[in-house]
Design an enzyme around this catalytic site. Structure first.
Site, mmCIF file in Angstrom:
data_model
loop_
_atom_site.group_PDB
_atom_site.id
_atom_site.type_symbol
_atom_site.label_atom_id
_atom_site.label_comp_id
_atom_site.label_asym_id
_atom_site.label_seq_id
_atom_site.Cartn_x
_atom_site.Cartn_y
_atom_site.Cartn_z
ATOM 1 N N CYS A 67 13.598 -16.353 -41.535
ATOM 2 C CA CYS A 67 13.068 -17.209 -40.439
ATOM 3 C C CYS A 67 11.911 -17.715 -40.550
ATOM 4 O O CYS A 67 11.402 -18.505 -41.507
ATOM 5 C CB CYS A 67 13.407 -16.263 -39.260
ATOM 6 S SG CYS A 67 13.501 -17.083 -37.602
ATOM 7 N N HIS A 68 10.864 -17.139 -39.794
ATOM 8 C CA HIS A 68 9.413 -17.611 -39.821
ATOM 9 C C HIS A 68 8.444 -16.593 -40.810
ATOM 10 O O HIS A 68 7.397 -16.841 -40.984
ATOM 11 C CB HIS A 68 8.659 -17.586 -38.495
ATOM 12 C CG HIS A 68 9.252 -18.593 -37.576
ATOM 13 N ND1 HIS A 68 10.296 -18.526 -36.866
ATOM 14 C CD2 HIS A 68 8.299 -19.648 -37.225
ATOM 15 C CE1 HIS A 68 10.295 -19.821 -36.126
ATOM 16 N NE2 HIS A 68 9.377 -20.328 -36.342
#
Length: 245
Positions: free
Chosen positions: A178-179
């Protein structure tokens, strides 16, 4: 599915989420939607472990701080633990901030990190080791989960970047989802690598010199990256395959 199994699945689901009054990622909706990756996530979260000693003797660091995406950290932590691994939450210490910054942290942040579900606060997770104590020789793999706030703060911690860099240099599975790849960007680990991330930060990976692939999981040597919570099973599978080589 018989009633006892349905009840067990429901109880486990409730352990992973609660009613949300703000925009959030619902573990229930994510794991029950009719999509291939959603079905994989459902099995990953709720099926009983296939081999409780599969990863016995392996020690895995989940490196994060406040704002970590709940389903990504709990999903990985539980699956790996249930398959025999020792899993540590590795986090920076909450230090003192200059009063002009206006920052305030509750006392619990000295020993726990706050998980989130997109924009909703979730539960508190105990810190097992601080980044200034973590040594690459003590772990077999590292995972950098997402949640927008978490990696944006973690990428500023020199100890976290040094730990992840050392893990990667030693050839140990170095994973981000994801991030979480923001930490890899700030640690300058992506130049010349194939990688992926959540769609809105794929441009950051490109700017850091990576070849970006929009795939659920991308493996380049011991660098393993994934895009979104429903890609978690494939990332953990790639991690497990490397640990068992």
């Amino acid at each position: 599915m018989n009633a006892p199994i349905q009840k067990a699945s429901f109880n486990r689901m409730q352990e992973l989420m609660s009613t949300s009054p703000v925009p959030s990622i619902s573990t229930e909706l994510l794991a029950t939607a009719d999509g291939e990756l959603n079905r994989e996530l459902n099995a990953f979260l709720f099926d009983p472990p296939s081999n409780t000693s599969l990863l016995k003797g392996k020690k895995i660091a989940i490196c994060c701080t406040n704002g970590v995406e709940e389903v990504e950290i709990l999903g990985a932590q539980r699956w790996l633990s249930e398959h025999g691994a020792t899993v540590h939450v590795v986090s920076p210490r909450i230090g003192d901030f200059h009063p002009t910054l206006g920052l305030r942290f509750p006392p619990l942040t000295k020993t726990h990190v706050l998980a989130i579900r997109l924009m909703e606060n979730a539960g508190w997770l105990k810190i097992d080791c601080y980044t200034d104590e973590a040594k690459a020789e003590n772990y077999d793999a590292v995972i950098l989960p997402g949640g927008c706030w978490n990696p944006d703060a973690l990428r500023m911690d020199d100890h976290a970047k040094a730990f992840v860099t050392a893990m990667h240099a030693k050839g140990k599975p170095t994973c981000a989802i994801c991030h979480g790849q923001w930490v890899l960007v700030s640690a300058d680990l992506l130049k010349g690598k194939k990688a992926t991330a959540v769609w809105n930060i794929q441009v950051d990976l490109k700017n850091a010199g990576a070849t970006v692939l929009d795939e659920p999981c991308v493996v380049d040597g011991n660098l393993i990256t994934a895009r979104f919570p429903y890609d978690l099973p494939r990332m953990v599978k790639a991690l497990t395959e490397q640990l068992l080589k």
